[in-house]
Design a protein around this motif. Structure first.
Motif, PDB file in Angstrom:
ATOM      1  N   GLU A  70     120.397 -62.072   3.690  1.00  0.00           N
ATOM      2  CA  GLU A  70     119.371 -62.984   4.194  1.00  0.00           C
ATOM      3  C   GLU A  70     119.990 -64.094   5.052  1.00  0.00           C
ATOM      4  O   GLU A  70     119.430 -64.478   6.084  1.00  0.00           O
ATOM      5  CB  GLU A  70     118.588 -63.569   3.023  1.00  0.00           C
ATOM      6  N   PRO A  81     111.746 -67.869  10.129  1.00  0.00           N
ATOM      7  CA  PRO A  81     111.800 -66.498   9.619  1.00  0.00           C
ATOM      8  C   PRO A  81     111.065 -65.497  10.523  1.00  0.00           C
ATOM      9  O   PRO A  81     111.552 -64.390  10.743  1.00  0.00           O
ATOM     10  CB  PRO A  81     111.128 -66.611   8.257  1.00  0.00           C
ATOM     11  N   ILE A 101     108.703 -59.118   7.078  1.00  0.00           N
ATOM     12  CA  ILE A 101     109.710 -59.885   6.324  1.00  0.00           C
ATOM     13  C   ILE A 101     109.506 -61.382   6.563  1.00  0.00           C
ATOM     14  O   ILE A 101     109.519 -62.186   5.633  1.00  0.00           O
ATOM     15  CB  ILE A 101     111.139 -59.460   6.731  1.00  0.00           C
ATOM     16  N   GLY A 105     107.643 -63.988   3.821  1.00  0.00           N
ATOM     17  CA  GLY A 105     108.471 -65.127   3.436  1.00  0.00           C
ATOM     18  C   GLY A 105     107.737 -66.444   3.601  1.00  0.00           C
ATOM     19  O   GLY A 105     107.719 -67.286   2.698  1.00  0.00           O
ATOM     20  N   LEU A 240     115.416 -66.150  -3.052  1.00  0.00           N
ATOM     21  CA  LEU A 240     115.477 -64.992  -2.149  1.00  0.00           C
ATOM     22  C   LEU A 240     114.112 -64.505  -1.681  1.00  0.00           C
ATOM     23  O   LEU A 240     113.117 -64.647  -2.385  1.00  0.00           O
ATOM     24  CB  LEU A 240     116.174 -63.822  -2.859  1.00  0.00           C
ATOM     25  N   GLY A 241     114.095 -63.918  -0.514  1.00  0.00           N
ATOM     26  CA  GLY A 241     112.941 -63.161  -0.039  1.00  0.00           C
ATOM     27  C   GLY A 241     111.812 -63.998   0.529  1.00  0.00           C
ATOM     28  O   GLY A 241     110.859 -63.459   1.078  1.00  0.00           O
ATOM     29  N   ILE A 246     116.652 -67.516   4.922  1.00  0.00           N
ATOM     30  CA  ILE A 246     116.680 -67.197   6.360  1.00  0.00           C
ATOM     31  C   ILE A 246     116.660 -68.506   7.151  1.00  0.00           C
ATOM     32  O   ILE A 246     117.406 -68.694   8.108  1.00  0.00           O
ATOM     33  CB  ILE A 246     115.473 -66.326   6.772  1.00  0.00           C
ATOM     34  N   GLY A 402     112.631 -58.506  -0.670  1.00  0.00           N
ATOM     35  CA  GLY A 402     114.042 -58.196  -0.887  1.00  0.00           C
ATOM     36  C   GLY A 402     114.353 -56.754  -0.491  1.00  0.00           C
ATOM     37  O   GLY A 402     115.353 -56.468   0.178  1.00  0.00           O
ATOM     38  N   ILE A 405     114.286 -56.489   3.245  1.00  0.00           N
ATOM     39  CA  ILE A 405     115.466 -57.116   3.852  1.00  0.00           C
ATOM     40  C   ILE A 405     116.687 -56.196   3.727  1.00  0.00           C
ATOM     41  O   ILE A 405     117.451 -56.008   4.671  1.00  0.00           O
ATOM     42  CB  ILE A 405     115.750 -58.493   3.206  1.00  0.00           C
ATOM     43  N   THR A 409     118.453 -54.577   6.994  1.00  0.00           N
ATOM     44  CA  THR A 409     119.840 -54.916   7.309  1.00  0.00           C
ATOM     45  C   THR A 409     120.716 -53.659   7.390  1.00  0.00           C
ATOM     46  O   THR A 409     121.515 -53.503   8.313  1.00  0.00           O
ATOM     47  CB  THR A 409     120.413 -55.863   6.229  1.00  0.00           C
TER      48      THR A 409
END
Ligand code: TRP
Length: 456
Positions: A70, A81, A101, A105, A240-241, A246, A402, A405, A409
């Motif tokens: 992240e 984000p 995403i 977020g 997270l997430g 971010i 999550g 992401i 990635t």
């Protein structure tokens, strides 16, 4: 020849003043009510060590690799984000659907802050009381005091309003002179207070009982709901997430190494949770209290203990100041993602953006405050508004974001871009890359599917 797109570099984004600055703000985001309030009560309600074990696994297998991923996305995007995802989607030639995403977020951090602020309001109320000292009383009286607070919409809304104002005041100050400065002041003090309190707790309460409760190995106690709760909590505690990481990553300069700092953040966050858990359960067992008291655990047990302990007034006050610092630095990271999006999208100044977003979150928070009293009869899927928001964000939106992401990635971005950004090479890169590509998504998916099993 350079093409037009890349030649028009976006306006340079502000950066944290150093790697230490990034470390402090990220620990500030991670260490919060999740560590001091949620972790102890969830551990208590989910059978102690079984929950702790799964939680530690989730931090290691899912949390740390995703924290790195992240941060990497944010730093490469250098935007909100949504703006970040727009850029990365274009760079990878991927479907716009991945913008989800960014949107999940932003929505998530908005929703979380609405109930987070109400809980932080409880803490403000108790800080106020702690300053005057808790009068000794039988333990039922402390349970009653907490129920009375929940039953009082005026008081809940007053403290919620104050807390939102405190959060907005910092974010108004901007990235370095607001957010970073506040964290530079609060975080070192938070750690000093925590160390002092743990030392004090070790002498004043039943540490061995707390230790057994948290670390006694009992695999049989692990079931689906423990798995689900522990994974949700691993996401929550590392922020997270939900756009926060971010966003903080987007203020990071290219010179800082992401993996080491993320590992340090996760270690600090986990240590704080375990220390808090140990000291709180040490008090709970010393006083013969119920570990499964639920969300009120922190606010019913500790005032009781402080009312009886030598030096309880000073220690109690320090403790609640610690919780306020923790909640404040986290809420800042929950407000900033929406603010940076509004600034970027509508071209508004930071001040106006902060006011608009704060107002929206405040309103939703008022509904949360009312869900404890006037609207307590209103439920959806059997959950009140507060539990509904908590479940929706921690157990559904965070794991989903999550998962997206991780997949984005490892499977959508070009491998060389990822390698370039994360700054790992050779074996350590392949190891991390494989974890993000396979281990984390599969772990999240398994827990998710299990849950569908519960529902079905
Ligand atoms: N991690 C914080 C805590 O433990 C809460 C938090 C801050 C958060 N920012 C977040 C949770 C972003 C999810 C997403 O209290």
């Amino acid at each position: 020849m350079k093409n037009q797109e890349t030649a028009q570099a976006p306006e340079a984004r502000v950066h944290w003043s150093s790697r230490w600055g990034f470390f402090l703000v990220t620990v500030g985001s991670a260490v919060g009510l999740g560590n001091l309030w949620k972790f102890p009560y969830m551990t208590g309600s989910n059978g102690g060590s079984a929950f702790v074990l799964v939680y530690l696994f989730c931090i290691l297998l899912i949390g740390v690799p995703l924290l790195m991923a992240e941060t990497l996305l944010g730093r490469r995007g250098q935007a909100s984000p949504v703006g970040t995802m727009r850029l990365l989607v274009a760079e990878a030639g991927a479907s716009k659907a991945w913008l989800a995403i960014g949107y999940i977020g932003i929505m998530g951090s908005f929703l979380i802050l609405s109930f987070y602020s109400v809980v932080a309001g409880w803490v403000l109320e108790y800080t106020w009381q702690a300053a005057g000292g808790f009068a000794p009383a039988p333990k039922e009286a402390f349970g009653q005091a907490f129920s009375d607070l929940l039953a009082n919409p005026g008081r809940l809304i007053f403290w919620h309003t104050l807390f939102m104002a405190m959060t907005a005041a910092v974010v108004l100050g901007g990235v370095t002179s607001g957010i970073e400065r506040a964290n530079r002041i609060m975080m070192p003090r938070l750690f000093l207070i925590l160390l002092f309190l743990t030392g004090y707790g070790a002498f004043a309460a039943d540490l061995p009982a707390a230790f057994r409760f948290l670390f006694h190995f009992d695999a049989a106690a692990i079931n689906r709901s423990v798995l689900f709760a522990a994974m949700g909590h691993a996401f929550f505690t590392l922020s997270l997430g939900m756009g926060a990481i971010i966003t903080y990553g987007s203020y990071l300069d290219r010179a800082t190494s992401i993996p080491r700092i993320c590992l340090q953040v996760a270690v600090a966050d986990t240590l704080v949770a375990l220390l808090a858990g140990l000291s709180i359960f040490a008090v709970v067992f010393a006083q013969g209290l119920e570990p499964a008291a639920g969300p009120g655990l922190l606010l019913q047990t500790l005032p009781l203990a402080f009312s009886q302990m030598p030096g309880g007034q000073v220690v109690g006050f320090l403790f609640f100041v610690l919780v306020v610092f923790a909640a404040w630095t986290s809420s800042i990271s929950l407000l900033e993602p929406s603010v940076t999006l509004v600034v970027e999208r509508f071209g508004l100044g930071r001040q106006v953006a902060v006011l608009l977003v704060t107002l929206g979150i405040w309103l939703l928070g008022v509904a949360v405050a009312l869900s404890f009293n006037a609207w307590s009869g209103v439920t959806l899927f059997g959950l009140g508004f507060f539990d509904l928001l908590d479940t929706l964000t921690s157990k559904i939106m965070m794991p989903l974001a999550g998962l997206l992401i991780a997949v984005f990635t490892a499977w959508v971005m070009q491998r060389r871009h990822v390698a370039d950004e994360i700054g790992l090479s050779g074996r350590s890169f392949s190891f991390w890359y494989r974890v993000v590509a396979f281990v984390s998504p599969v772990a999240i998916a398994i827990i998710f599917l299990n849950v569908i099993g519960i529902l079905g």
